[in-house]
Motif scaffolding. Structure first.
Motif, mmCIF file in Angstrom:
data_model
loop_
_atom_site.group_PDB
_atom_site.id
_atom_site.type_symbol
_atom_site.label_atom_id
_atom_site.label_comp_id
_atom_site.label_asym_id
_atom_site.label_seq_id
_atom_site.Cartn_x
_atom_site.Cartn_y
_atom_site.Cartn_z
ATOM 1 N N LEU A 159 0.937 -1.117 -0.064
ATOM 2 C CA LEU A 159 0.038 -0.072 -0.092
ATOM 3 C C LEU A 159 1.035 1.157 -0.025
ATOM 4 O O LEU A 159 0.635 2.153 -0.602
ATOM 5 C CB LEU A 159 -0.868 -0.038 1.309
ATOM 6 C CG LEU A 159 -2.290 -0.953 1.269
ATOM 7 C CD1 LEU A 159 -2.714 -1.045 2.731
ATOM 8 C CD2 LEU A 159 -3.143 -0.325 0.187
ATOM 9 N N ASP A 160 1.807 1.277 0.956
ATOM 10 C CA ASP A 160 2.779 2.502 0.965
ATOM 11 C C ASP A 160 3.762 2.675 -0.226
ATOM 12 O O ASP A 160 3.846 3.825 -0.386
ATOM 13 C CB ASP A 160 3.628 2.209 2.301
ATOM 14 C CG ASP A 160 2.935 2.301 3.539
ATOM 15 O OD1 ASP A 160 1.893 2.789 3.481
ATOM 16 O OD2 ASP A 160 3.540 2.120 4.747
ATOM 17 N N HIS A 161 3.940 1.669 -0.823
ATOM 18 C CA HIS A 161 5.160 1.920 -1.800
ATOM 19 C C HIS A 161 4.514 1.694 -3.393
ATOM 20 O O HIS A 161 4.889 1.982 -4.107
ATOM 21 C CB HIS A 161 6.152 1.031 -1.576
ATOM 22 C CG HIS A 161 6.754 1.339 -0.363
ATOM 23 N ND1 HIS A 161 7.751 2.301 -0.171
ATOM 24 C CD2 HIS A 161 7.063 0.782 0.769
ATOM 25 C CE1 HIS A 161 8.053 2.457 1.153
ATOM 26 N NE2 HIS A 161 7.696 1.091 1.512
ATOM 27 N N LEU A 162 3.360 0.997 -3.617
ATOM 28 C CA LEU A 162 2.849 0.924 -4.949
ATOM 29 C C LEU A 162 1.539 1.371 -4.971
ATOM 30 O O LEU A 162 0.971 1.581 -6.139
ATOM 31 C CB LEU A 162 2.725 -0.848 -5.161
ATOM 32 C CG LEU A 162 4.021 -1.426 -5.003
ATOM 33 C CD1 LEU A 162 3.807 -2.984 -5.442
ATOM 34 C CD2 LEU A 162 5.106 -0.867 -6.232
ATOM 35 N N GLY A 163 0.756 1.519 -3.894
ATOM 36 C CA GLY A 163 -0.588 2.323 -3.687
ATOM 37 C C GLY A 163 -1.726 1.429 -3.595
ATOM 38 O O GLY A 163 -1.681 0.068 -4.043
ATOM 39 N N ALA A 164 -2.971 1.934 -3.272
ATOM 40 C CA ALA A 164 -4.047 1.298 -2.964
ATOM 41 C C ALA A 164 -4.534 0.754 -4.550
ATOM 42 O O ALA A 164 -4.273 1.448 -5.646
ATOM 43 C CB ALA A 164 -5.126 1.917 -2.662
ATOM 44 N N ARG A 209 8.983 -24.638 9.570
ATOM 45 C CA ARG A 209 8.666 -23.201 9.902
ATOM 46 C C ARG A 209 7.399 -22.712 9.077
ATOM 47 O O ARG A 209 6.947 -23.663 8.412
ATOM 48 C CB ARG A 209 9.815 -22.335 9.400
ATOM 49 C CG ARG A 209 11.152 -22.728 9.940
ATOM 50 C CD ARG A 209 12.140 -21.650 9.351
ATOM 51 N NE ARG A 209 13.537 -22.059 10.221
ATOM 52 C CZ ARG A 209 14.648 -21.970 9.460
ATOM 53 N NH1 ARG A 209 14.824 -21.415 8.360
ATOM 54 N NH2 ARG A 209 15.646 -22.196 10.204
ATOM 55 N N THR A 210 6.778 -21.777 9.176
ATOM 56 C CA THR A 210 5.603 -21.214 8.676
ATOM 57 C C THR A 210 6.354 -20.144 7.662
ATOM 58 O O THR A 210 7.161 -19.110 8.107
ATOM 59 C CB THR A 210 4.701 -20.381 9.551
ATOM 60 O OG1 THR A 210 4.188 -21.357 10.494
ATOM 61 C CG2 THR A 210 3.375 -19.767 8.944
ATOM 62 N N ARG A 211 5.899 -20.158 6.399
ATOM 63 C CA ARG A 211 6.533 -19.049 5.416
ATOM 64 C C ARG A 211 5.205 -18.362 5.059
ATOM 65 O O ARG A 211 4.207 -18.635 4.383
ATOM 66 C CB ARG A 211 6.922 -19.886 4.242
ATOM 67 C CG ARG A 211 7.590 -19.110 3.155
ATOM 68 C CD ARG A 211 8.238 -19.776 1.902
ATOM 69 N NE ARG A 211 8.618 -18.901 0.935
ATOM 70 C CZ ARG A 211 9.930 -18.823 0.706
ATOM 71 N NH1 ARG A 211 10.718 -19.115 1.324
ATOM 72 N NH2 ARG A 211 10.149 -18.020 -0.373
ATOM 73 N N VAL A 212 5.328 -17.126 5.088
ATOM 74 C CA VAL A 212 4.525 -16.119 4.567
ATOM 75 C C VAL A 212 5.041 -15.156 3.488
ATOM 76 O O VAL A 212 6.419 -14.911 3.490
ATOM 77 C CB VAL A 212 4.645 -14.898 5.786
ATOM 78 C CG1 VAL A 212 3.470 -13.629 5.523
ATOM 79 C CG2 VAL A 212 3.829 -15.606 7.283
ATOM 80 N N GLU A 213 3.954 -15.275 2.386
ATOM 81 C CA GLU A 213 4.646 -14.267 1.188
ATOM 82 C C GLU A 213 3.629 -13.533 0.699
ATOM 83 O O GLU A 213 2.278 -13.676 0.772
ATOM 84 C CB GLU A 213 4.704 -15.763 -0.033
ATOM 85 C CG GLU A 213 5.640 -16.707 0.536
ATOM 86 C CD GLU A 213 5.838 -17.799 -0.788
ATOM 87 O OE1 GLU A 213 4.734 -17.630 -1.631
ATOM 88 O OE2 GLU A 213 6.589 -18.412 -0.887
ATOM 89 N N VAL A 214 4.257 -12.445 0.089
ATOM 90 C CA VAL A 214 3.018 -11.473 -0.335
ATOM 91 C C VAL A 214 3.800 -11.321 -1.776
ATOM 92 O O VAL A 214 4.859 -10.681 -2.007
ATOM 93 C CB VAL A 214 2.874 -10.254 0.238
ATOM 94 C CG1 VAL A 214 2.143 -9.253 -0.407
ATOM 95 C CG2 VAL A 214 2.238 -10.525 1.596
ATOM 96 N N THR A 215 2.862 -11.387 -2.913
ATOM 97 C CA THR A 215 3.465 -11.291 -4.302
ATOM 98 C C THR A 215 2.794 -10.310 -4.694
ATOM 99 O O THR A 215 1.523 -10.023 -4.766
ATOM 100 C CB THR A 215 3.374 -12.612 -5.165
ATOM 101 O OG1 THR A 215 4.047 -13.795 -4.631
ATOM 102 C CG2 THR A 215 3.662 -12.243 -6.679
ATOM 103 N N ASP A 216 3.246 -9.352 -5.476
ATOM 104 C CA ASP A 216 3.025 -7.923 -6.177
ATOM 105 C C ASP A 216 3.462 -7.746 -7.556
ATOM 106 O O ASP A 216 4.757 -8.575 -8.025
ATOM 107 C CB ASP A 216 2.964 -6.719 -5.387
ATOM 108 C CG ASP A 216 4.379 -6.344 -5.372
ATOM 109 O OD1 ASP A 216 5.094 -6.061 -6.236
ATOM 110 O OD2 ASP A 216 4.920 -6.273 -4.129
#
Length: 144
Positions: free
Chosen positions: A47-52, A67-74
């Protein structure tokens, strides 16, 4: 103390909006607070760097190392996260510092037309089996 009950993998395609953050936390209710916090911070970075309105895919899976792996792809392979030392009076800039403090490791995988920011947390068992892709209302987008 983390909840150690088995949890199915989670994947959600959505548009990054301020309203999506609490909805995402609600959908991650089966996961412990650290997982929810890391997902929230990574989504907030989009949100901060690419926008809503930026399409993202959020994933929570297990690793072979327990382990638990968290990923956010944009879709922006060029805008890379940077770990900064935020000033005491700064109102932002602490998201990656939180992830760095909680995670065993974190990083970025770049593709030609996307990037995935990820972190691996100790604790919660996530069963590695095919999950379903969920969506948020009409704002759902295809995964990459």
């Amino acid at each position: 103390m983390p909840d150690h009950s088995p949890t199915a993998p989670f994947e959600l395609a959505l548009l990054a909006t301020p309203e999506a953050v609490p909805e995402l936390r609600r959908r991650l209710g089966a996961f412990d607070f650290d997982v929810q916090l890391c997902v929230t911070e990574l989504l907030t970075n989009v949100l901060d760097h690419l926008g809503a309105g930026t399409p993202v895919t959020v994933r929570v899976t297990g690793t072979p190392y327990g382990r638990t792996r968290v990923e956010v792809t944009d879709p922006d392979a060029r805008a890379l996260p940077v770990l900064l030392a935020a000033a005491d009076t700064a109102e932002s800039g602490r998201g990656l510092a939180l992830i760095d403090a909680l995670a065993r490791r974190w990083g970025v995988d770049q593709g030609p037309d996307h990037k995935t920011v990820w972190c691996e947390l100790p604790g919660q068992e996530v069963m590695n089996m095919p999950g379903t892709v969920a969506s948020t209302t009409a704002e759902a987008v295809p995964t990459w």
